[in-house]
Each structure stands twice: as C-alpha cells, then as structure tokens.
Design a protein around this motif. Structure first.
Motif, PDB file in Angstrom:
ATOM      1  N   LYS A 122      -0.969  47.857 -60.882  1.00  0.00           N
ATOM      2  CA  LYS A 122      -2.142  46.903 -60.539  1.00  0.00           C
ATOM      3  C   LYS A 122      -2.699  47.514 -59.162  1.00  0.00           C
ATOM      4  O   LYS A 122      -3.856  47.522 -58.968  1.00  0.00           O
ATOM      5  N   CYS A 123      -2.041  47.910 -58.279  1.00  0.00           N
ATOM      6  CA  CYS A 123      -2.558  48.551 -57.326  1.00  0.00           C
ATOM      7  C   CYS A 123      -3.460  50.018 -57.377  1.00  0.00           C
ATOM      8  O   CYS A 123      -4.500  49.881 -56.770  1.00  0.00           O
ATOM      9  N   ILE A 124      -2.770  50.734 -58.325  1.00  0.00           N
ATOM     10  CA  ILE A 124      -3.677  51.916 -58.581  1.00  0.00           C
ATOM     11  C   ILE A 124      -4.901  51.528 -59.469  1.00  0.00           C
ATOM     12  O   ILE A 124      -5.901  51.939 -59.175  1.00  0.00           O
ATOM     13  N   SER A 125      -4.806  50.397 -60.176  1.00  0.00           N
ATOM     14  CA  SER A 125      -6.197  49.839 -61.108  1.00  0.00           C
ATOM     15  C   SER A 125      -6.994  49.414 -60.038  1.00  0.00           C
ATOM     16  O   SER A 125      -8.293  49.692 -60.296  1.00  0.00           O
ATOM     17  N   VAL A 126      -7.007  48.574 -59.044  1.00  0.00           N
ATOM     18  CA  VAL A 126      -7.680  48.122 -58.069  1.00  0.00           C
ATOM     19  C   VAL A 126      -8.229  49.383 -57.035  1.00  0.00           C
ATOM     20  O   VAL A 126      -9.330  49.431 -56.848  1.00  0.00           O
ATOM     21  N   ALA A 127      -7.544  50.491 -56.961  1.00  0.00           N
ATOM     22  CA  ALA A 127      -8.054  51.606 -56.042  1.00  0.00           C
ATOM     23  C   ALA A 127      -8.896  52.046 -57.158  1.00  0.00           C
ATOM     24  O   ALA A 127     -10.134  52.630 -56.433  1.00  0.00           O
ATOM     25  N   MET A 128      -8.876  52.298 -58.195  1.00  0.00           N
ATOM     26  CA  MET A 128      -9.930  53.088 -59.258  1.00  0.00           C
ATOM     27  C   MET A 128     -10.817  52.308 -59.292  1.00  0.00           C
ATOM     28  O   MET A 128     -11.934  52.838 -59.303  1.00  0.00           O
ATOM     29  N   ASP A 129     -10.773  50.886 -59.241  1.00  0.00           N
ATOM     30  CA  ASP A 129     -12.092  50.189 -59.561  1.00  0.00           C
ATOM     31  C   ASP A 129     -12.848  50.204 -58.299  1.00  0.00           C
ATOM     32  O   ASP A 129     -14.003  50.301 -58.329  1.00  0.00           O
TER      33      ASP A 129
END
Length: 617
Positions: free
Chosen positions: A328-335
């Motif tokens: 989830k953290c990585i997906s937020v950073a990607m966004d």
C-alpha cells in the motif's frame, strides 16, 4: 440461504432478546431493594448487551451494501416493533429505542440503543449506590459501566456513518466518562487512550473540512497531557502511535496546506518517541504512508514521497521493522510520483516489487503518469509488460482491464507522435478482441470510445469527423450507447473543419445532425454543445449570410432556454460578430451597459457552471 435470507432478522433481534432477559433480572433485583445478591447482574452482563448493540451497527453496515432496500426496511421495522412493544425497553431512559418503521435513519440504530443501555446502567448504578444495600457494602462493589463500555458505544457512533453528528455524540460520551471518573473515582471508569482515539477517529472521518481535522488534533493535545508521561505499566494507559496516525490520516483527506500539517504530526510523534523511549510511540508504516498520502496532490508530492520512502528504509536499518514499506505504501508513493512528473521513478518502484505482488492497479498508475506526460509509447510498453506477466508468468493479477487500455489510449492521444491515432485505434481493437475472447474486464464502454475519438480529433488528417462518426457507429455495434461527451466531441471536431467549401458543408451537416439527434438519444445539450455548435456556424458557414445569423440566433435562443449560457459563448460570438449583431440576436437593444453575461437575464445562465460575473477568454 439464497441472497437476503432470514439471518439478518435473527441477528438484529439478538440484542433485543438479550436485553429483555437482562431487564427481567434487573427488575427482580431492584424490586428486592438491591438486597438479593444472587439476582444481581454483573458488569459483564451489561457490557455484553452494550457490545451486542454496538456490533449490530457493524452488521447494518455490511447489510447496507448487500441487502435490498425493501429487506433492510423489513428487518429494521421488525426490530423496532420488538422494541416498541416492550414496556421494559421504553422505560429505560428518555432516549428510547429508535423507531425505524419507515426504513430511514437505519445507520445509528445500534449506536443509539447501545448508548441507551449505557444510560440505563449508569442510572441503575446510581440508584444502587443510594439504596440500603449501599450502606452495607464497604467494598463499593456496585453495578457500574466501564471505560471499555463507553469506548464500544463511541466506536459504534464513530462508524455509524452519521458524520459530524456521530463525532459530537462520541465526544459527549467521552466528556461524560471523564466526569463520572472524577465523581466516583472507580478505576474501571478511568478514560484510556483508546477512548480518545475513538473520538479522534470520528472527527477525522466526519467530513472533509479543516475544522474537523483541527478538532481531532486538539483531542490529540489533550491525550498527550494525560498520557504522554504516564508511568502506568499497563499497555491500556500508554500513549501509542495510533492516535497520531488517525490525525495524520485526517489531514491527508483535507485540501490546502494539509500535507504540511500531517508531516508536523509525524515529526511530533518522532520527537515524543525519542523523548519517552516508549516503543508504542515509534512511527510505523501506517504513520509514514499517511503523510505520503497527504502529499500525493502536492506540487512537490513525488519528491516528498521518495524522501519519505528513503526515511522509512533508514528506520528499518535502524531496527524499526514496523516501518518497512508495504504494498500500500509503495502504491501511494507511485501515485504521488505519477501525478508530479516523476513517472519514471514510479515505474522504478514498480520494478522493485516482486512479480507475484504486481497488479493491474499498479501498472495503471504508471500509465496514468505517462498519460499526463504525453508519452504514449512508454504507456504502451507498460501495458505490454502486463500482458507478458499474464501470458508468460501466469500472474492473473496483472491482467489488463478496460482502464488499462483507456489510459494507454489517452496517453497516445496526448502525445505528439504521428502514430497516435493509429495506435489508439489498434488498442481499442485489441481491447474489444480480449472482451470478445471472454475477458469481461475488458468490456468496452463509452469512455474508451470517447478517448479514441479525442485522439482522432487532435489528429492532423482530413475527414476526422467522418472517422469519429464511423467510430460511434461501431460503438453501437458492440452494445455501447453514445453519451453527451460523445456527441460533443463529434460536434467540436466538425466545428474545427478546414479545407474546401464542400468539406465544410459536410462537416456542418454532420454537426447539425448530431445536435438534432440528442433528444432522440435521451440527452440534453449543455454549454459545451452550444459553444461547439455556434463555433461550427461561425467557422463553416460563409460570412455575412442570413443563414449564418438565423442559425446562430436559433442556437443562442435554445441555449438561453436551457439556462446554460456563459461568458465563453458570448466571447466566441464576439470574435466574428459586431456588438449590434449580438444585441440583435439576444434581443437586447439597450446600450446602457456593456454586452456581457452579467447584463443579461440570470434565467439564461441558471444551469451554467461558469460564473456569470467572470469573463472567460
């Protein structure tokens, strides 16, 4: 069995039946003037009934999304009927059980009844203390609710979907708990960080206003005063990062300077951890992710997300395993990176994720970034990687969906490549083929067709309008209906036609036909439609002809009748017509005021989204 079933009825009545049994027990005990100890309900008994009502709030939320509306009304009517037909329930307090016969106000039913039983418990406790039995009870072993009971009721209100009202009910309960503890001194009534955290959570999710987040943060201030330096060995009375995470999450949901506010809470949490060496206060992945989420739409959001990620890796190296970035953290950073011009960094983060954990959502995030940057080739390369992982690695989670294809088409459409129209059409064909081959995730809709139409509209080739018209005919052949944006794209493309007089006449005919087809399609023209139609007449009809003036006047009157006139339309007309011609078409002959939207009847722009007082160039 079978869909709605009868389990909802039974589950909703369980707390009612439990309360009825408890009520009979209490009645016998109270009738004995609180002397028959064997009839005396325990704290656990009351807590159980309160918890059952509080849990029914969760059941209602689950049923809301899966149970038909008529069934919900039936279940709530049955529950309300049970409560209203029992005097033992109606006489417990002034807040009698909620009546929900009409099926309205369903959310909050469990919280309302849980609070009512809590009130009943408090009243009974007071009567017991003042009874003859109280004088013979040196151990002060009275019936009394606990802080956990209050927390359960507060949690029910926090999650009842009642917004600010629910948050206020939570806070009133907290204040009542504090007063009772100060008055009676029972250790069971001592407020805990959990109680404060529940109220903070309620305010954090009450609405999207800054005031609610400010209020949540003020409650965190009170928590610190009470618990930051607590010497209590019990985990229940020690401050943890949970409340800080809730406040950071609250700020992540607010616009404006919310990102900086969220980061300040994180730094405060880090400081308090170093100050107290309380391991429960050490920031975890939830803490850092909340701040990262707050920065997603920030102008420097991508850079901040990468900085926070590096900070998390440093924390892990320093022994804080709970700060390890998760998916989830990585997906937020990607966004955050994709929305701030750092899509290559977003793709780098995606590459570092194990193939078994990659998904179409993560790939779609990368492609959305390339769409913003107008990099169609890079977006399609990401799409091909998805398909490769699906077909060669067997990773079903990476199967592209309609959003994947639509985003990739829009990336090509916003690029400057000479191949953008060709690639957009090819990707549409591929999406349809996947759907016709049995992949339901790729079922086409009006949005994907409109995306291809936009790409065609931006192209440099002649005959774009006929190309789009053919596209919409194909749209109907696969079961999709053109929407108002579809017609608007077609009309706007026609309005920009250039070249020979014959081509302009054909484009005008297509635009007029599309405009005339709207009522039959069940659609109503908006300001975009009228802007494009007026532009079509100004651009495609020979100058200074009666046909042009009459055509524009007819469109203008329809626009005013629909109440969607705006300044942009007037500005467009002013580029090719004199002010006298404009006044004649509008039927406004007075020259006392400039000819602009604010000087025209308000009725003409009643449904316009543009401000009447704004001159839009």
């Amino acid at each position: 069995g079978g869909g709605d079933g009868g389990c909802g009825d039974r589950d909703m009545k369980d707390p009612l039946r439990a309360e009825e049994i408890l009520s009979k027990l209490v009645t016998d005990y109270e009738t004995s003037n609180f002397r028959e100890y064997r009839l005396r309900p325990t704290r656990v008994t009351f807590s159980t009934v309160i918890a059952m009502y509080a849990q029914s709030e969760k059941l209602l939320r689950e049923m809301e999304g899966t149970t038909r509306n008529w069934k919900m009304k039936q279940i709530m009517a049955m529950a309300s009927s049970s409560s209203s037909n029992n005097s033992w329930m109606n006489n417990k307090s002034n807040n009698s059980s909620s009546s929900l016969h009409d099926g309205k106000e369903v959310m909050g039913w469990g919280a309302t009844n849980a609070e009512r039983v809590l009130d009943w418990t408090i009243g009974l406790s007071e009567r017991e203390r003042h009874s003859r039995r109280a004088m013979d009870n040196p151990q002060n072993d009275y019936i009394c609710p606990s802080a956990r009971d209050f927390a359960g009721v507060m949690d029910a209100w926090a999650k009842a979907g009642r917004g600010v009202e629910g948050a206020r009910r939570c806070e009133r309960l907290l204040e009542r708990l504090i007063r009772l503890h100060e008055e009676l001194g029972y250790v069971e009534l001592r407020p805990t960080p959990l109680c404060f955290g529940t109220v903070i959570d309620a305010w954090a999710k009450a609405d999207n206003r800054h005031e609610s987040a400010e209020h949540a943060e003020s409650l965190l201030d009170r928590m610190e005063e009470l618990f930051l330096h607590s010497r209590n060995d019990s985990r229940s009375f020690r401050l943890s990062n949970i409340a800080y995470n809730l406040v950071m999450d609250a700020w992540s949901r607010r616009p404006g300077n919310a990102a900086e506010r969220a980061e300040r809470i994180l730094r405060r949490l880090e400081h308090n951890y170093e100050l107290t060496n309380n391991r429960l206060l050490r920031p975890d992945v939830i803490s850092y992710t909340a701040v990262m989420k707050a920065y997603v739409d920030h102008p420097n959001g991508g850079e901040k997300a990468l900085q926070i990620l590096e900070e998390m890796h440093h924390q892990v190296r320093d022994g804080n395993r709970k700060a390890r970035p998760d998916l989830k953290c990585i997906s937020v950073a990607m966004d955050a990176c994709a929305k701030n011009g750092l899509t290559a960094e977003a793709e780098r983060l995606l590459n570092d994720i194990d193939d078994s954990k990659k998904s179409e959502l993560l790939f779609n995030t990368v492609m959305s970034g390339y769409k913003r940057e107008g990099r169609g080739e890079s977006a399609e390369a990401a799409l091909r990687r998805m398909i490769g992982l699906l077909e060669h690695g067997g990773w079903e989670r990476c199967s592209p969906d309609r959003i994947s294809y639509t985003t990739c088409i829009e990336a090509w459409g916003s690029s400057k490549s000479q191949e953008r129209v060709f690639r957009a059409k090819a990707l549409l064909d591929e999406c349809i083929q996947r759907y016709q081959g049995g992949d339901s995730k790729c079922k086409p809709n009006d949005v994907i067709f409109n995306s291809v139409a936009q790409a065609i509209s931006k192209g440099d080739v002649e005959g774009k309008e006929t190309d789009i018209l053919a596209l919409f005919e194909r749209m109907e052949s696969v079961g999709c209906e053109p929407t108002l944006p579809s017609f608007n794209i077609l009309i706007k493309t026609c309005s920009n036609a250039t070249g020979s007089a014959e081509r302009k006449r054909n484009a005008l005919q297509i635009a007029a036909s599309a405009y005339s087809s709207l009522p039959a399609a069940g659609l109503k023209a908006d300001s975009i439609t009228y802007t494009s139609m007026i532009h079509a007449m100004l651009n495609l009809i020979e100058k200074s002809t009666e046909e042009k003036v009459n055509g524009i006047a007819g469109i203008f009157r329809r626009c005013c009748d629909e109440g969607v006139l705006n300044q942009r339309i007037l500005n467009l007309m002013a580029t090719a017509m004199t002010e006298d011609e404009l006044r004649s078409i509008a039927g406004v002959h007075s020259t006392d005021e400039p000819f602009k939207i604010s000087s025209l009847p308000a009725e003409w722009s009643r449904n316009s989204s543009s401000l009447r007082t704004t001159d839009v160039e």
